[in-house]
Design a protein around this motif. Structure first.
Motif, PDB file in Angstrom:
ATOM      1  N   ARG A 103       0.914  -1.283  -0.024  1.00 55.85           N
ATOM      2  CA  ARG A 103      -0.067  -0.031  -0.141  1.00 55.85           C
ATOM      3  C   ARG A 103       0.903   1.310   0.059  1.00 55.85           C
ATOM      4  NH1 ARG A 103      -5.572  -0.752   0.965  1.00 55.85           N
ATOM      5  NH2 ARG A 103      -6.130  -2.869   1.970  1.00 55.85           N
ATOM      6  N   ILE A 141      -7.379   4.972   9.596  1.00 61.61           N
ATOM      7  CA  ILE A 141      -7.519   3.641   9.545  1.00 61.61           C
ATOM      8  C   ILE A 141      -6.246   3.098   9.156  1.00 61.61           C
ATOM      9  CG2 ILE A 141      -8.326   1.569   8.029  1.00 61.61           C
ATOM     10  CD1 ILE A 141     -10.487   3.905   6.900  1.00 61.61           C
ATOM     11  N   LYS A 143      -3.839   0.199   8.191  1.00 62.37           N
ATOM     12  CA  LYS A 143      -3.880  -1.103   7.278  1.00 62.37           C
ATOM     13  C   LYS A 143      -2.690  -1.603   7.322  1.00 62.37           C
ATOM     14  CE  LYS A 143      -7.120   1.451   4.578  1.00 62.37           C
ATOM     15  NZ  LYS A 143      -7.623   1.960   2.756  1.00 62.37           N
ATOM     16  N   GLY A 151     -11.295  -5.192   2.921  1.00 64.04           N
ATOM     17  CA  GLY A 151     -11.278  -4.676   4.453  1.00 64.04           C
ATOM     18  C   GLY A 151     -10.573  -5.481   5.337  1.00 64.04           C
ATOM     19  N   GLN A 154      -7.525  -4.151   8.724  1.00 64.27           N
ATOM     20  CA  GLN A 154      -7.683  -2.798   8.972  1.00 64.27           C
ATOM     21  C   GLN A 154      -8.300  -2.727  10.149  1.00 64.27           C
ATOM     22  OE1 GLN A 154     -10.093  -1.045   5.803  1.00 64.27           O
ATOM     23  NE2 GLN A 154      -8.808  -1.859   4.034  1.00 64.27           N
ATOM     24  N   GLU A 176      -3.616   5.748   7.481  1.00 62.39           N
ATOM     25  CA  GLU A 176      -4.236   6.588   6.806  1.00 62.39           C
ATOM     26  C   GLU A 176      -5.379   7.564   7.540  1.00 62.39           C
ATOM     27  OE1 GLU A 176      -4.938   3.508   3.124  1.00 62.39           O
ATOM     28  OE2 GLU A 176      -6.540   4.890   3.561  1.00 62.39           O
ATOM     29  N   GLY A 177      -5.265   8.708   7.160  1.00 60.60           N
ATOM     30  CA  GLY A 177      -6.393   9.488   7.717  1.00 60.60           C
ATOM     31  C   GLY A 177      -7.836   9.108   6.991  1.00 60.60           C
ATOM     32  N   ARG A 178      -8.849   9.296   7.768  1.00 60.29           N
ATOM     33  CA  ARG A 178     -10.212   8.826   7.158  1.00 60.29           C
ATOM     34  C   ARG A 178     -10.644   9.915   6.075  1.00 60.29           C
ATOM     35  NH1 ARG A 178     -14.411   6.812  11.034  1.00 60.29           N
ATOM     36  NH2 ARG A 178     -15.519   8.682  11.157  1.00 60.29           N
ATOM     37  N   VAL A 179     -11.293   9.656   5.076  1.00 65.82           N
ATOM     38  CA  VAL A 179     -11.597  10.603   4.056  1.00 65.82           C
ATOM     39  C   VAL A 179     -13.036  10.672   4.216  1.00 65.82           C
ATOM     40  CG1 VAL A 179     -11.640  11.011   1.460  1.00 65.82           C
ATOM     41  CG2 VAL A 179      -9.718   9.763   2.202  1.00 65.82           C
ATOM     42  N   PHE A 181     -15.788  11.256   2.303  1.00 73.89           N
ATOM     43  CA  PHE A 181     -16.380  11.588   0.832  1.00 73.89           C
ATOM     44  C   PHE A 181     -17.748  11.378   0.612  1.00 73.89           C
ATOM     45  CE2 PHE A 181     -15.468   7.034   2.267  1.00 73.89           C
ATOM     46  CZ  PHE A 181     -16.676   6.234   2.192  1.00 73.89           C
ATOM     47  N   GLU A 184     -18.243   6.570  -3.500  1.00 70.31           N
ATOM     48  CA  GLU A 184     -16.900   5.799  -4.018  1.00 70.31           C
ATOM     49  C   GLU A 184     -17.235   5.372  -5.345  1.00 70.31           C
ATOM     50  OE1 GLU A 184     -14.735   3.156  -1.128  1.00 70.31           O
ATOM     51  OE2 GLU A 184     -16.892   3.250  -0.044  1.00 70.31           O
ATOM     52  N   HIS A 207     -20.177   0.053  -0.240  1.00 67.71           N
ATOM     53  CA  HIS A 207     -19.423  -1.132   0.631  1.00 67.71           C
ATOM     54  C   HIS A 207     -20.003  -1.441   1.958  1.00 67.71           C
ATOM     55  CE1 HIS A 207     -16.267   0.279  -2.323  1.00 67.71           C
ATOM     56  NE2 HIS A 207     -15.788  -0.838  -2.218  1.00 67.71           N
ATOM     57  N   GLY A 210     -16.347  -3.151   4.542  1.00 67.12           N
ATOM     58  CA  GLY A 210     -15.237  -3.053   3.766  1.00 67.12           C
ATOM     59  C   GLY A 210     -15.286  -3.861   2.455  1.00 67.12           C
ATOM     60  N   PHE A 252     -12.328   7.878  -4.047  1.00 65.03           N
ATOM     61  CA  PHE A 252     -13.486   8.604  -3.134  1.00 65.03           C
ATOM     62  C   PHE A 252     -13.640   9.862  -3.903  1.00 65.03           C
ATOM     63  CE2 PHE A 252     -10.408   6.525   0.047  1.00 65.03           C
ATOM     64  CZ  PHE A 252     -11.309   5.584   0.570  1.00 65.03           C
ATOM     65  N   ASN A 261      -7.990   5.866  -3.815  1.00 67.99           N
ATOM     66  CA  ASN A 261      -7.773   4.807  -2.639  1.00 67.99           C
ATOM     67  C   ASN A 261      -6.914   3.672  -2.878  1.00 67.99           C
ATOM     68  OD1 ASN A 261      -8.449   3.057  -0.536  1.00 67.99           O
ATOM     69  ND2 ASN A 261     -10.315   2.167  -1.438  1.00 67.99           N
ATOM     70  N   GLU A 262      -7.182   2.603  -4.051  1.00 67.07           N
ATOM     71  CA  GLU A 262      -6.182   1.920  -4.384  1.00 67.07           C
ATOM     72  C   GLU A 262      -6.670   1.216  -5.653  1.00 67.07           C
ATOM     73  OE1 GLU A 262      -6.905  -1.621  -1.749  1.00 67.07           O
ATOM     74  OE2 GLU A 262      -8.871  -1.789  -2.302  1.00 67.07           O
TER      75      GLU A 262
HETATM   76  P1  AMP Z   1      -9.735  -0.872   1.070  1.00 66.79           P
HETATM   77  O1  AMP Z   1      -9.430  -2.361   1.290  1.00 66.79           O
HETATM   78  O2  AMP Z   1      -8.566  -0.159   1.243  1.00 66.79           O
HETATM   79  O3  AMP Z   1     -10.343  -0.679  -0.437  1.00 66.79           O
HETATM   80  O4  AMP Z   1     -10.861  -0.550   2.127  1.00 66.79           O
HETATM   81  C1  AMP Z   1     -12.082  -0.839   1.835  1.00 66.79           C
HETATM   82  C2  AMP Z   1     -13.056   0.080   2.104  1.00 66.79           C
HETATM   83  O5  AMP Z   1     -12.898   0.788   3.414  1.00 66.79           O
HETATM   84  C3  AMP Z   1     -13.006   1.343   1.199  1.00 66.79           C
HETATM   85  O6  AMP Z   1     -13.730   1.035  -0.107  1.00 66.79           O
HETATM   86  C4  AMP Z   1     -14.009   2.550   1.998  1.00 66.79           C
HETATM   87  O7  AMP Z   1     -15.232   2.011   2.012  1.00 66.79           O
HETATM   88  C5  AMP Z   1     -13.251   2.101   3.318  1.00 66.79           C
HETATM   89  N1  AMP Z   1     -11.888   3.046   3.321  1.00 66.79           N
HETATM   90  C6  AMP Z   1     -10.790   2.454   3.118  1.00 66.79           C
HETATM   91  N2  AMP Z   1     -10.025   3.538   3.510  1.00 66.79           N
HETATM   92  C7  AMP Z   1     -10.447   4.606   3.799  1.00 66.79           C
HETATM   93  C8  AMP Z   1     -10.095   5.975   4.100  1.00 66.79           C
HETATM   94  N3  AMP Z   1      -8.996   6.287   4.255  1.00 66.79           N
HETATM   95  N4  AMP Z   1     -11.371   6.752   4.379  1.00 66.79           N
HETATM   96  C9  AMP Z   1     -12.457   6.339   4.243  1.00 66.79           C
HETATM   97  N5  AMP Z   1     -12.779   5.173   4.061  1.00 66.79           N
HETATM   98  C10 AMP Z   1     -11.838   4.118   3.634  1.00 66.79           C
END
Ligand code: AMP
Length: 350
Positions: A103, A141, A143, A151, A154, A176-179, A181, A184, A207, A210, A252, A261-262
């Motif tokens: 990541r 969050i 991770k 998810g 995390q 990571e700071g929580r975005v 948003f 998505e 989602h 997660g 986001f 995000n990824e």
């Molecule tokens: P990820 O596996 O990193 O894609 O995370 C799964 C889900 O968690 C994402 O699709 C978002 O709904 C939520 N999420 C992950 N990272 C963040 C973030 N930094 N801020 C807000 N929501 C997040």
């Protein structure tokens, strides 16, 4: 161009491999699955199956020899053993895996191309966590750097106290700071062997816990406003990686524009709707790209398309799902409907 009857190798044995193999079969190809699990749902619909662990180089070399081209449906395939596969046989190559498997590397790579991820800090040791949380701020969050998906791996940190006692795994974490948003969305593109890039329409993705539960078109206006910028970043990523095949970037949509995000160097759950909802599905276009065939039209066939994942036991209510005659039901053939397991999906077009 791969001739009809040629063999496509797929690393990974899950539902993405199953749907890739089904698309490949329609184009006259045979598939050979390589997967460590013996109950691969992709192998069930493929001609050949090598059931071996990722680090079994002999098995990987034999598999590669038996295939005309090799691709992957899983981004956490260990990269080192793949050196036994000739580089010109693997599409996309190993570089997308190296970037997407970590990541922190992924965020740095995206920043280098002008993209904006959530504020983040790499946390390599327990002793760095408190200062990292303080620097980025809460809520956030934590991770794992590697091996996270849907998810998993995390921890939500709402205050400095939440971080106490968390043991950082050896491969490290990112905080990571929580975005905050509005919604998505994902950008799914296909890049051909000649460098041509096509995009599917971007759905609104929802989602739960997660895990993707729902994708729908049309997406809200904010996605339409931000998708151009998001596509440009995704295109740059694909070009920088020399990518061939289908690639996904998740974003986001925020008041300050799209936040990356990824990425997933593969076909994606948020593109399952394309099987019935687009002229050419993500699965078929991935096969076309790695086979050196012309890409198919990525246009949507209707203004409204909805895809719902069937998670756990709800997938077993087959009669209820089929009571709606125009709904397209896909079941992946998994034996056990464990909680949180993606068992199938339903797509409604129009
Ligand atoms: P990820 O596996 O990193 O894609 O995370 C799964 C889900 O968690 C994402 O699709 C978002 O709904 C939520 N999420 C992950 N990272 C963040 C973030 N930094 N801020 C807000 N929501 C997040």
């Amino acid at each position: 161009m791969l001739a009809p009857g040629a063999t496509i190798g797929i690393l990974g044995g899950g539902q993405l491999g199953r749907m890739l193999a089904m698309a490949a079969a329609r184009l006259g190809y045979r598939c050979h699955i390589f997967a460590p699990e013996d109950d691969s749902v992709a192998a069930e619909v493929s001609a050949e199956f090598t059931n071996a662990v990722w680090h079994d180089r002999d098995a990987l070399a034999r598999f590669a020899k038996a295939c005309d081209v090799v691709t992957y449906e899983f981004e956490n395939v260990p990269v080192d053993p793949l050196s036994v596969i000739p580089a010109d046989k693997l599409a996309p190559g190993t570089r997308p895996l190296e970037v997407a498997q970590d990541r922190v590397n992924e965020k740095r790579f995206v920043e280098g191309l002008g993209g904006r991820p959530a504020p983040y800090i790499a946390i390599d040791h327990d002793s760095e966590l408190a200062a990292g949380v303080d620097r980025i701020g809460t809520p956030g969050i934590l991770k794992t750097r590697r091996d996270g998906y849907d998810g998993k791996g995390q921890w939500v940190i709402t205050s400095a106290a939440d971080a106490q006692g968390i043991r950082i795994p050896q491969s490290g974490c990112v905080f990571e700071g929580r975005v905050s948003f509005e919604c998505e969305f994902s950008v799914i593109l296909v890049r051909g062997s000649d460098g041509e890039v096509r995009f599917w329409d971007s759905t609104l993705n929802t989602h739960e816990g997660g895990i993707l539960s729902h994708s729908e078109l049309p997406a809200p206006d904010i996605v339409g406003e931000q998708v151009g910028q998001a596509r440009e970043l995704a295109r740059k990523l694909a070009e920088a990686l020399g990518y061939v095949g289908v690639m996904t970037c998740e974003f986001f949509a925020t008041g300050e524009g799209p936040v990356f995000n990824e990425m997933a160097p593969r076909v994606h759950n948020s593109g399952h709707w394309t099987i019935e909802g687009a002229v050419t599905s993500q699965f078929e276009n991935h096969i076309r790209a790695i086979a050196g065939l012309p890409l198919g039209d990525t246009s949507s066939v209707a203004a409204r398309v909805v895809m719902d994942n069937l998670i756990g036991a709800e997938a077993l209510e087959v009669a209820r799902h089929l009571s709606e005659p125009s709904a397209h039901l896909h079941l992946y053939g998994k034996a056990e409907a464990r909680d949180g397991r993606k068992m199938g999906h339903i797509t409604r077009v129009g």
